[in-house]
Motif scaffolding. Structure first.
Motif, PDB file in Angstrom:
ATOM      1  N   ASP A 274      48.687  40.189  37.666  1.00 41.25           N
ATOM      2  CA  ASP A 274      48.214  40.508  37.082  1.00 41.25           C
ATOM      3  C   ASP A 274      46.462  39.629  37.066  1.00 41.25           C
ATOM      4  O   ASP A 274      45.143  40.333  36.930  1.00 41.25           O
ATOM      5  CB  ASP A 274      48.415  40.421  35.793  1.00 41.25           C
TER       6      ASP A 274
ATOM      7  N   CYS B  57      37.936  46.941  50.405  1.00 42.02           N
ATOM      8  CA  CYS B  57      37.162  47.115  49.978  1.00 42.02           C
ATOM      9  C   CYS B  57      36.208  47.950  50.384  1.00 42.02           C
ATOM     10  O   CYS B  57      35.528  47.428  51.436  1.00 42.02           O
ATOM     11  CB  CYS B  57      37.387  46.712  48.540  1.00 42.02           C
TER      12      CYS B  57
ATOM     13  N   ASP C 176      36.271  46.713  43.290  1.00 39.60           N
ATOM     14  CA  ASP C 176      37.248  47.559  43.723  1.00 39.60           C
ATOM     15  C   ASP C 176      37.939  47.791  45.371  1.00 39.60           C
ATOM     16  O   ASP C 176      38.225  48.585  45.497  1.00 39.60           O
ATOM     17  CB  ASP C 176      36.124  49.103  44.711  1.00 39.60           C
TER      18      ASP C 176
ATOM     19  N   THR D 244      38.326  43.384  40.396  1.00 38.23           N
ATOM     20  CA  THR D 244      38.557  44.713  39.555  1.00 38.23           C
ATOM     21  C   THR D 244      36.717  44.909  40.227  1.00 38.23           C
ATOM     22  O   THR D 244      36.574  46.001  40.754  1.00 38.23           O
ATOM     23  CB  THR D 244      38.694  44.859  38.490  1.00 38.23           C
ATOM     24  N   PRO D 245      35.721  43.854  39.850  1.00 37.49           N
ATOM     25  CA  PRO D 245      34.286  44.170  40.439  1.00 37.49           C
ATOM     26  C   PRO D 245      33.907  44.664  42.028  1.00 37.49           C
ATOM     27  O   PRO D 245      33.053  45.505  41.951  1.00 37.49           O
ATOM     28  CB  PRO D 245      34.067  43.124  40.005  1.00 37.49           C
TER      29      PRO D 245
ATOM     30  N   GLN E 193      41.793  46.778  46.775  1.00 35.36           N
ATOM     31  CA  GLN E 193      42.698  47.157  46.818  1.00 35.36           C
ATOM     32  C   GLN E 193      43.931  46.219  46.902  1.00 35.36           C
ATOM     33  O   GLN E 193      43.130  45.612  48.424  1.00 35.36           O
ATOM     34  CB  GLN E 193      43.253  48.272  47.147  1.00 35.36           C
TER      35      GLN E 193
ATOM     36  N   ALA F 116      44.748  41.060  40.330  1.00 31.83           N
ATOM     37  CA  ALA F 116      43.432  42.523  39.979  1.00 31.83           C
ATOM     38  C   ALA F 116      42.424  42.109  38.774  1.00 31.83           C
ATOM     39  O   ALA F 116      41.859  43.016  39.088  1.00 31.83           O
ATOM     40  CB  ALA F 116      45.204  42.814  38.900  1.00 31.83           C
ATOM     41  N   GLU F 117      42.685  41.362  38.202  1.00 28.47           N
ATOM     42  CA  GLU F 117      41.353  40.970  37.516  1.00 28.47           C
ATOM     43  C   GLU F 117      39.864  40.483  37.835  1.00 28.47           C
ATOM     44  O   GLU F 117      39.048  41.217  37.974  1.00 28.47           O
ATOM     45  CB  GLU F 117      41.994  40.285  36.354  1.00 28.47           C
ATOM     46  N   GLN F 118      40.279  39.688  38.751  1.00 33.39           N
ATOM     47  CA  GLN F 118      39.382  39.274  39.310  1.00 33.39           C
ATOM     48  C   GLN F 118      38.975  40.320  40.377  1.00 33.39           C
ATOM     49  O   GLN F 118      37.784  40.241  40.914  1.00 33.39           O
ATOM     50  CB  GLN F 118      39.816  38.567  40.654  1.00 33.39           C
TER      51      GLN F 118
END
Lengths: 285, 285, 285, 285
Positions: free
Chosen positions: A68, A14, A78, A75-76, A80, A71-73
Motif C-alpha cells: 500500500d 515507468c 506512473d 504514483t507520481p 508499475q 503504491a502511494e509513493q
C-alpha cells in the motif's frame, strides 16, 4: 544469484524521470529492508526506466502495508511495481505438440527445483505426450485442433490457464500459430521457443532453410509471442557450430539441445522477475 | 595441424563415384608419399566428392612428374586437383574502405606468420588507410569510386590482382557492392566479411537492424562473394552475446572483434586449402 | 553425420608406417565398398596412426568374409580394426549415485534414438534412482558400498557388465573411486563425467574449489577412467561463463547442464566409433 | 553501455550494512543527478558491498563540492568512493617481453578509441618491440633484467609509472615474475594475462602442459597480480576448443587470439570502473 530463504524481489518500470531510483531505494530503506542486489537501467532510446531489487525484509514485515505504502509513493512516477515473496513458485501452463524434448527438460527442472515454478497443466493438440506429463503427476489436456474451430480450442486453453491460475504459458514446441485474439490475451506472459536464430529463419522448417543457406551456426530463440508471427520480443538466444557434414536431420538433432537450454534460460529469467517488456525488445536485468 | 617443413597438401573434388578415394590414396602410396592427415567427404545430397590430404614427399620427389601422372590417373573421375608445396604462401590482395580493424588484424597475422600469405597490395576507394599498409611495406592503391564509372575502377582492381599474381581477394570491410562482372571474374576466390549473421540481416547497417529486433546475439559471416548480394557461400561464422544495454554503437564495437576473428579464420581455411565450393554451400575439411 | 541405413563404420589404429591409409582404402575399393567419409590422422609425436571410415557396402556384402580378408591384409601393419554394422546399438551400463541429471539426460537420448545405444542396466550404490530407470523399463541394481568390501561390490558390477554384454560403462555422476583392478578391467571402455574442467580442480567438491578461486568460467570433463584418479584421457570438455554473483550452489546448478551435454557428447563420440586411445590422450575423428 | 558525453561514473565499496544503497542514491538524487544505470551487489559470504552508478550531472555541477559532501555522507559506512568524470582516459603503462600480439591489440584499441586510456609508456626487458610502440608515438623504455639486480630494474619501472601518472600497469605477456615488493606497490592496479586457464596450468609453458594432458579446451586468464604467483584475483577468462590435431605450437597460435581478447576485456572492465577487489576474488559490475 541464489537467495537466502527470506529474500523478496521487487521490480518496476515507468517512463524515464528524475527520482525513479531514489523513490524505490528510499522506500526500501525506510521500511528497514536490506538490499542484496540492485540493478536498474534507464533506456535513453525508449525513455523508459527498469529496476529489479532483491532484499531481505525485517522481522515483522507487513506485506500488505508495504504494498500500500509503495503504491502511494510511486504514483507520481506512473510506476508499475511487482513484489515477489520468498519461495514464490509461479504457476505455469506448458503447451506442446509431438516433440517432447523441451517438455521433458522443463519437467525435469521443475522436479529438481531448478526452476521455481509449479506446472499446473500440459496442453497439447495431440495425445502423444500424455504419459510423460502423467508420470510427473501433472494433468494433461488433449485439445485437438479442428481447422475450422481454432477459437473453440483456444477458449479451452485459456480456460485452463484461468482455472489453474497460471501466470505464464510456455509454448514448448507447440507447432500451431495462435490467433491474434489469443496473442493479445497472453501478451507479455507467453514464451515461445523458435527453433532457429530469429530473424534469420522465420516460418516453417527453419533447419532445412538453414541447411540450404549453408550456415555454419544454428541456434534457437526464446521470445514472447505477439501478433506478428516469429517477431515477438526476444528474451534469450543460443547457438552452436555446425559444418558441411550436418544434413538437415543432423541440424534438427543438434538443435534440440539448444532449444532446451534457451527455453529453460528464458523461463528462468521470467520466473526470477528479470524480464521486462520494452516495446518490441526486452530488458533482462 | 602444424606441418613439418616437408609437408604437401593435395586437394580434389569431383562427382560422386566409386573409387574416388582409392584413386588418390593408391597414387600417393605408389609415389612413396607418406599421408599424415586425410579427410574426405562425399555429399549425398549434392552428389559430389571432396578430399584433402597432407603428405610428406619422399626424397627426390618430382613435382612435375607427380602432377602429370596424377592428372592421368584422375581423368576418368573428372576430378579437379590442386597440389600445394611445403611453405607455399598464397598471394593475396586486400580491399578496404575506411574501417581498419580487419586490415590491421590481417596485416598482423601475416607479419607474425600465422597466415601463410603474402599480401601483394591493399586497394581502397578511400585514401585513409594508406599509412597502415605502408608501415607494413605493402603497396596501397587508392582507386576512388566514381558512381558513373564503377567498371573503370573495377578494371583497375582486377589489373592489380592480375599483375601481382594474387589468387585471393579479401574484402576486409570494403563497403561497396561489386558488379556482376567483377563477381564472376573473382568467383571462388574473393572472400567478404559481412558484419552480421547472414541471412538474418542482409543489406545496410546490420547492427542497427539487429538493435531494432532486440537480438541477444550478434555475429559476423565470412563468405565467398557471388552475384547475389549477401548470399554467397558461407565459410565461417562467429557470434557473441549482447544485452539490452548494448546501444547500436555498442553492437558495432562488439562486432569488430568477431569480424576480425571470423574473417581471419575463413582466410586461414582458404590458405590451408580446406575450403571447397559445393554449389551455394561450402565444404570445409 | 547422419548415415543412410546401409552405412558401415570401419576404424583402426596401428604404429605409423608407410601404407597404412592405402591398405585400408584399397581393400575397401576392392570389396566394392563406397566410402562416404574418411578421416585419418597420423600423430607425429606418438607415432601412431588412426583411421575412421564410413562406407556403404555393395549388394551381397559378406561380413565374415570381409573381416577375414581385412585381417589378413592388415597383419603386416599390426593394425587393430573394428567393424560396426549399420544400425548397431552398443550395449551400455550406467552407474550413478544420487544425482540424476546425467542419467535422466542419457535415458532421454536413448528413448528418442539420439544415442544409438541400448542401456542394459543402471547400477547404483544407492536406491534413490530406481524409479527413474524402471519408468524407462531398464533393470536397476542397487549394490550398496560397504567400505570394507569394495571388491565384492565391484565384482557384482562387473558381473552385470559381463552378463548383459555391455561394451561401455558410463559413470554418470557415480561418486565413488573405482579400485585399480576395476579400472584395469574397464580400460578404454568406461567414461566418467568429472564436474569440473580438469586438470584445474581435481578431487572433491570442485565447484566449491572453483568458487574459492574466483574463476569466471566453470566446466565439465568427460574422460576415460584409469588408475590415476581424475587423470584419465579426456574425450570432451564443456564450459560456461559465471560471475561474482554465483555462489557455490549456483555453480553446482549451472554445472548440471554442462555435465549433461559434455557426457552425452563423449558417449556419442564413443558410440559412433570416433574415439581412440592414444597413450594418455585421445584422438576423436 | 555507451554513455552520453555528460555521463559520470560513481563506484564505491564498504562492509555490508543497512543503508549502503540508500546513502548513495539519496545523495545523487539530492544533487540533482540523473541515474542511467545502477548495479550493486552485497556479497553475503565476504560481507562486503559493491556499487557502480552511471549518472548525468545537472547543469552547473560542482565536482569538488560533490566530492566533499559525498565523503561526509558515507563516512559512517567506511565507504571508499571513486568518481570518474565524463571522457576520462586513464593513464596506463604496458609491460612486454618479446611477444607482441597483446601489445599490438591494445595499441590498436587505444588508437580507435575503443579503450578509454592513454598509454603513457611501453616498458620491456627486451629491445624488440620498440618500433611498434614508436609507430604509435608512445615512449618505449628498454630496461634489461640483470638477474642479480631485479630491484634496480623494478625501481626504474615504478619510476616511469609514477612520472607518467599511470594508474594501471598491464603485463601484456611480460615473461618475468615480479618481486613481492613490486606486487605490493602495484596491488589492485596491475593486470596480467596468463596464457592458460588458471588454476589449471600454473607455471611455465602452460600450452605444453595442456598438450600433455590432452585437454579439449584451451584458454587464457586475466588477473590482478599479487604475491602468490599465478594466483591473483581473476578478472576475465576466455576459452576455445582444440582437438587431437593441435600440436603444442598450434595451441600457442590458437592461444594468441584468446589472450588478446581476454586481456582487452579485463582492461576495459577496469577502465570503465567495473572491477572491484573482494579478497582473493573480484566483483565485476
Amino acid at each position: 544469484m541464489s537467495r537466502t530463504p527470506d529474500t523478496w524481489i521487487l521490480t518496476a518500470q515507468c517512463p524515464s524521470l528524475l527520482g525513479t531510483v531514489d523513490v524505490v531505494t528510499r522506500f526500501l530503506f525506510e521500511q528497514g529492508c536490506y538490499v542484496t542486489e540492485h540493478h536498474s537501467f534507464d533506456d535513453r532510446l525508449s525513455s523508459r526506466f527498469f529496476i529489479r531489487v532483491e532484499f531481505r525484509a525485517p522481522a515483522g514485515f507487513d506485506e500488505d502495508g508495504f504494498r500500500d505504502k509503495l503504491a502511494e509513493q510511486v504514483t507520481p512516477f506512473d510506476m508499475q511495481t511487482e513484489l515477489t515473496p520468498p519461495g514464490y513458485r509461479a504457476k505455469v501452463v506448458i503447451m506442446v505438440s509431438k516433440a517432447d524434448h523441451c517438455l521433458n527438460d522443463l519437467l525435469y527442472r521443475q522436479r529438481i527445483g531448478q526452476l521455481p515454478m509449479e506446472i499446473t497443466a500440459v496442453i497439447s493438440n495431440h495425445p502423444d505426450l500424455a504419459h510423460l506429463a502423467e508420470w510427473h503427476g501433472i494433468p494433461y489436456h488433449h485439445f485437438p485442433l479442428n481447422p475450422n474451430d481454432k477459437p473453440v480450442q483456444e477458449r479451452k486453453v485459456l480456460q485452463v490457464v484461468k482455472d489453474t491460475g497460471a501466470e505464464l504459458v510456455v509454448l514448448a514446441r507447440y507447432m500451431q500459430v495462435l490467433s491474434a485474439d489469443m496473442c493479445n490475451r497472453l501478451d507479455g506472459r507467453a514464451i515461445n521457443i523458435h527453433h532457429s536464430l530469429l530473424p534469420g529463419f522465420k516460418g516453417a522448417k527453419p533447419y532445412h532453410q538453414a541447411y540450404q543457406k549453408g550456415v555454419k551456426l544454428v541456434g534457437a530463440t526464446a521470445h514472447f509471442i505477439n501478433n506478428d508471427l516469429d517477431e515477438g520480443p526476444i528474451i534469450a538466444q543460443g547457438v552452436e557450430s555446425v559444418d558441411h557434414a550436418h544434413y538437415p536431420e543432423d541440424l534438427v538433432a543438434k538443435g534440440r539441445d539448444i532449444e532446451c537450454l534457451t527455453l529453460a534460460r528464458a523461463v528462468g529469467y521470467f520466473l526470477e522477475r528479470r524480464v521486462f517488456l520494452n516495446a518490441n525488445r526486452t530488458v533482462v536485468l
